[in-house]
Design a protein around this motif. Structure first.
Motif, PDB file in Angstrom:
ATOM      1  N   LEU A 274     -14.188  29.086 -38.304  1.00  0.00           N
ATOM      2  CA  LEU A 274     -14.880  29.252 -37.028  1.00  0.00           C
ATOM      3  C   LEU A 274     -16.385  29.264 -37.274  1.00  0.00           C
ATOM      4  O   LEU A 274     -16.857  29.861 -38.245  1.00  0.00           O
ATOM      5  N   GLU A 275     -17.124  28.643 -36.393  1.00  0.00           N
ATOM      6  CA  GLU A 275     -18.571  28.530 -36.578  1.00  0.00           C
ATOM      7  C   GLU A 275     -19.298  28.953 -35.305  1.00  0.00           C
ATOM      8  O   GLU A 275     -18.722  28.989 -34.221  1.00  0.00           O
ATOM      9  N   GLY A 276     -20.581  29.268 -35.476  1.00  0.00           N
ATOM     10  CA  GLY A 276     -21.403  29.702 -34.349  1.00  0.00           C
ATOM     11  C   GLY A 276     -21.532  31.207 -34.294  1.00  0.00           C
ATOM     12  O   GLY A 276     -20.948  31.932 -35.102  1.00  0.00           O
ATOM     13  N   ASP A 277     -22.312  31.712 -33.348  1.00  0.00           N
ATOM     14  CA  ASP A 277     -22.471  33.147 -33.185  1.00  0.00           C
ATOM     15  C   ASP A 277     -21.125  33.796 -32.852  1.00  0.00           C
ATOM     16  O   ASP A 277     -20.350  33.259 -32.050  1.00  0.00           O
ATOM     17  N   LEU A 278     -20.870  34.962 -33.458  1.00  0.00           N
ATOM     18  CA  LEU A 278     -19.627  35.676 -33.174  1.00  0.00           C
ATOM     19  C   LEU A 278     -19.530  36.014 -31.698  1.00  0.00           C
ATOM     20  O   LEU A 278     -20.469  36.557 -31.105  1.00  0.00           O
ATOM     21  N   GLY A 279     -18.401  35.722 -31.114  1.00  0.00           N
ATOM     22  CA  GLY A 279     -18.234  36.044 -29.706  1.00  0.00           C
ATOM     23  C   GLY A 279     -17.099  35.248 -29.094  1.00  0.00           C
ATOM     24  O   GLY A 279     -16.376  34.513 -29.775  1.00  0.00           O
TER      25      GLY A 279
ATOM     26  N   GLN B 171     -17.174  27.626 -32.194  1.00  0.00           N
ATOM     27  CA  GLN B 171     -16.796  26.248 -32.477  1.00  0.00           C
ATOM     28  C   GLN B 171     -15.710  26.233 -33.547  1.00  0.00           C
ATOM     29  O   GLN B 171     -15.750  27.002 -34.506  1.00  0.00           O
ATOM     30  N   PHE B 172     -14.749  25.323 -33.353  1.00  0.00           N
ATOM     31  CA  PHE B 172     -13.638  25.164 -34.291  1.00  0.00           C
ATOM     32  C   PHE B 172     -13.365  23.678 -34.453  1.00  0.00           C
ATOM     33  O   PHE B 172     -13.088  22.979 -33.478  1.00  0.00           O
ATOM     34  N   HIS B 173     -13.507  23.187 -35.680  1.00  0.00           N
ATOM     35  CA  HIS B 173     -13.324  21.764 -35.964  1.00  0.00           C
ATOM     36  C   HIS B 173     -14.178  20.904 -35.042  1.00  0.00           C
ATOM     37  O   HIS B 173     -13.733  19.861 -34.543  1.00  0.00           O
ATOM     38  N   GLY B 174     -15.406  21.349 -34.809  1.00  0.00           N
ATOM     39  CA  GLY B 174     -16.355  20.582 -34.021  1.00  0.00           C
ATOM     40  C   GLY B 174     -16.193  20.676 -32.525  1.00  0.00           C
ATOM     41  O   GLY B 174     -16.929  20.022 -31.770  1.00  0.00           O
ATOM     42  N   LYS B 175     -15.261  21.519 -32.061  1.00  0.00           N
ATOM     43  CA  LYS B 175     -15.033  21.658 -30.626  1.00  0.00           C
ATOM     44  C   LYS B 175     -15.328  23.080 -30.168  1.00  0.00           C
ATOM     45  O   LYS B 175     -15.124  24.031 -30.913  1.00  0.00           O
ATOM     46  N   ASP B 176     -15.794  23.198 -28.927  1.00  0.00           N
ATOM     47  CA  ASP B 176     -16.013  24.519 -28.345  1.00  0.00           C
ATOM     48  C   ASP B 176     -14.667  25.153 -28.017  1.00  0.00           C
ATOM     49  O   ASP B 176     -13.780  24.499 -27.439  1.00  0.00           O
ATOM     50  N   ILE B 177     -14.515  26.428 -28.370  1.00  0.00           N
ATOM     51  CA  ILE B 177     -13.258  27.119 -28.079  1.00  0.00           C
ATOM     52  C   ILE B 177     -13.535  28.495 -27.478  1.00  0.00           C
ATOM     53  O   ILE B 177     -14.604  29.083 -27.677  1.00  0.00           O
TER      54      ILE B 177
ATOM     55  N   ASP C 230     -13.532  42.478 -32.293  1.00  0.00           N
ATOM     56  CA  ASP C 230     -14.828  43.008 -31.852  1.00  0.00           C
ATOM     57  C   ASP C 230     -14.692  43.652 -30.469  1.00  0.00           C
ATOM     58  O   ASP C 230     -15.267  43.195 -29.488  1.00  0.00           O
ATOM     59  N   TYR C 231     -13.916  44.747 -30.405  1.00  0.00           N
ATOM     60  CA  TYR C 231     -13.541  45.340 -29.129  1.00  0.00           C
ATOM     61  C   TYR C 231     -14.719  45.600 -28.183  1.00  0.00           C
ATOM     62  O   TYR C 231     -14.670  45.283 -27.003  1.00  0.00           O
ATOM     63  N   LEU C 232     -15.767  46.210 -28.707  1.00  0.00           N
ATOM     64  CA  LEU C 232     -16.880  46.641 -27.849  1.00  0.00           C
ATOM     65  C   LEU C 232     -17.995  45.602 -27.760  1.00  0.00           C
ATOM     66  O   LEU C 232     -19.036  45.853 -27.143  1.00  0.00           O
ATOM     67  N   GLY C 233     -17.788  44.460 -28.379  1.00  0.00           N
ATOM     68  CA  GLY C 233     -18.786  43.393 -28.300  1.00  0.00           C
ATOM     69  C   GLY C 233     -20.050  43.691 -29.078  1.00  0.00           C
ATOM     70  O   GLY C 233     -21.131  43.174 -28.741  1.00  0.00           O
ATOM     71  N   LEU C 234     -19.947  44.494 -30.139  1.00  0.00           N
ATOM     72  CA  LEU C 234     -21.140  44.877 -30.903  1.00  0.00           C
ATOM     73  C   LEU C 234     -21.529  43.862 -31.976  1.00  0.00           C
ATOM     74  O   LEU C 234     -22.665  43.887 -32.452  1.00  0.00           O
ATOM     75  N   ALA C 235     -20.613  42.986 -32.349  1.00  0.00           N
ATOM     76  CA  ALA C 235     -20.871  42.099 -33.485  1.00  0.00           C
ATOM     77  C   ALA C 235     -22.131  41.263 -33.298  1.00  0.00           C
ATOM     78  O   ALA C 235     -22.879  41.038 -34.254  1.00  0.00           O
ATOM     79  N   ASN C 236     -22.358  40.810 -32.094  1.00  0.00           N
ATOM     80  CA  ASN C 236     -23.532  39.967 -31.836  1.00  0.00           C
ATOM     81  C   ASN C 236     -24.481  40.622 -30.833  1.00  0.00           C
ATOM     82  O   ASN C 236     -25.305  39.939 -30.224  1.00  0.00           O
ATOM     83  N   HIS C 237     -24.383  41.935 -30.674  1.00  0.00           N
ATOM     84  CA  HIS C 237     -25.264  42.654 -29.746  1.00  0.00           C
ATOM     85  C   HIS C 237     -26.683  42.647 -30.297  1.00  0.00           C
ATOM     86  O   HIS C 237     -26.898  42.871 -31.490  1.00  0.00           O
ATOM     87  N   PRO C 238     -27.683  42.365 -29.475  1.00  0.00           N
ATOM     88  CA  PRO C 238     -29.057  42.268 -29.983  1.00  0.00           C
ATOM     89  C   PRO C 238     -29.559  43.525 -30.682  1.00  0.00           C
ATOM     90  O   PRO C 238     -30.313  43.436 -31.667  1.00  0.00           O
TER      91      PRO C 238
END
Length: 419
Positions: A32-37, A41-47, A54-62
């Motif tokens: 999987l590629e791109g910002d966590l959330g 992207q997977f194999h060049g496609k948006d998914i 990441d239950y609380l959405g903290l992985a990519n929180h500013p």
């Protein structure tokens, strides 16, 4: 004649490994590629991603990204060096332990580098060959591996089955009276595959009748359950009855590391006997100070958990309204049970990813019984109602193809293209 040790490995890849040539890089070990959330992207496609814990959405929180970057710039990735007991201790490690203990309403806490190794080592440290372990048959692999190290007797009980629990406690009590040992009872706060809470309240009640100590792995409950987010024990009103509380940072805290919390004398004992920590490098500052920030957000931003449960309820209610079987989950973990073979499951997931842009975890035999396909979703605070509606529509489409034999026909005639 002595066999070559690797002969077995070459001839038997294992129940999952035998699928490696078809599955690796796509169905397992996906890239999987791109910002966590939710959108990656997977194999060049948006998914649309339902496979992150990441239950609380903290992985990519500013705010989280900011503190991680600042700590990395100040301390680097190596600080502190060496085993914590001998050369790798800071005031921030102590502060995090103090705040974690207070948060889960225990006297003391101790940081662990990793959840898996931590649980294995906790079990190893708590029992001797004279002690008896009683544990749920559906326990996570880290519990099973910890129990395997035990040189004494152990009993498994049927998953979340109170009658089986009591029967095995009776057996354990009789055995402990003979060995002169004690009893360690192990369960999970939330079972991560099917989503049920462990029956902690009922187990704690059994302590009035049987003399045992209770160890709870609450990896999926910490941050998601209870009024404050302190986990399944708080949710069920029995946190005081949990003798040893464990959780990882890899779920709600979106980080590396874990902790164990208990009475001070127990934690003091573990600090000096927990082999996975005594002989390992200390938790780096990035994870330590980063977890302090995450814990602060968990305590002071209830909107994160509120949004998580808004999404959980929307997804699970939507699935039930459309006739999908999600079992008896009463947590964020959202399983969808379908009937089908492993080849059908592979075709279905390929269809979901390639034609509907939906990425999720697939679970098949031997993890679950033959003939069952489990699609496991983890809703997070970062998902939207639009994400949920898109997913529900895709699920209706794939169910129809599964039931009308489309996937079976494809599986019989072709090899799934995973290039």
């Amino acid at each position: 004649m002595v066999k070559d040790l690797f002969e077995r490995i070459q001839n038997n890849k294992g129940p999952l490994g035998k699928w490696a040539s078809q599955a690796e890089g796509y169905y397992v070990f996906p890239k999987l590629e791109g910002d966590l959330g939710p959108r990656m992207q997977f194999h060049g496609k948006d998914i649309l991603n339902w496979s992150l814990n990441d239950y609380l959405g903290l992985a990519n929180h500013p705010e989280v990204r900011k503190i991680d970057a600042e700590v990395a710039a100040q301390y680097g990735a190596a600080y502190p060096m060496g085993a914590r007991m001998m050369s790798g201790h800071t005031k921030y490690h102590e502060q995090l332990e103090k705040e974690l203990a207070e948060f889960v309403m225990k006297e003391s806490a101790y940081l662990l580098n990793f959840g898996y190794q931590g649980m294995v080592s906790i079990i190893d440290a708590l029992v001797t060959k004279n002690d008896i372990i009683v544990y749920d048959v559906d326990s996570h692999a880290c519990i099973i591996d910890g129990v395997r190290l035990h040189m004494g007797k152990r009993f498994t009980y049927k998953h979340n089955d109170l009658e089986s629990m009591e029967k095995n406690l009776q057996r354990a009590t009789k055995m402990a009276e003979e060995t002169g040992g004690g009893i360690l009872f192990i369960t999970e706060g939330v079972f991560g595959m099917r989503g049920q809470q462990g029956k902690l309240k009922e187990i704690v009640e059994m302590k009035k009748k049987y003399n045992f100590r209770l160890l709870v792995d609450d990896a999926h409950g910490f941050g998601t359950l209870g009024k404050t987010g302190a986990g399944a024990g708080e949710e069920q009103g029995c946190q005081d009855g949990i003798d040893v509380y464990f959780s990882t940072f890899a779920k709600s805290m979106a980080n590396i590391g874990a902790f164990v919390a208990a009475d001070k004398d127990v934690i003091d004992y573990l600090k000096y006997n927990l082999r996975s920590q005594m002989f390992a490098k200390a938790l780096p500052m990035i994870q330590t100070i980063g977890s302090l920030k995450r814990l602060q957000m968990l305590r002071t931003m209830p909107v994160l958990k509120d949004k998580l449960w808004e999404n959980v309820n929307a997804l699970q209610n939507g699935l039930k309204e459309k006739g999908f079987d999600i079992g008896d989950t009463n947590t964020c973990v959202t399983p969808v049970y379908l009937e089908g073979s492993i080849p059908e499951a592979m075709v279905m997931v390929n269809d979901l990813r390639e034609n509907y842009g939906i990425f999720l975890s697939i679970v098949v035999y031997p993890v679950i019984p033959k003939g069952i396909i489990l699609l496991r979703m983890i809703p997070t605070a970062s998902h939207t109602i639009a994400d949920i509606n898109e997913t529900l529509a895709a699920f209706e489409a794939i169910r129809e193809k599964l039931e009308n034999g489309t996937y079976k026909q494809i599986a019989e005639k072709t090899t799934v293209d995973v290039s």
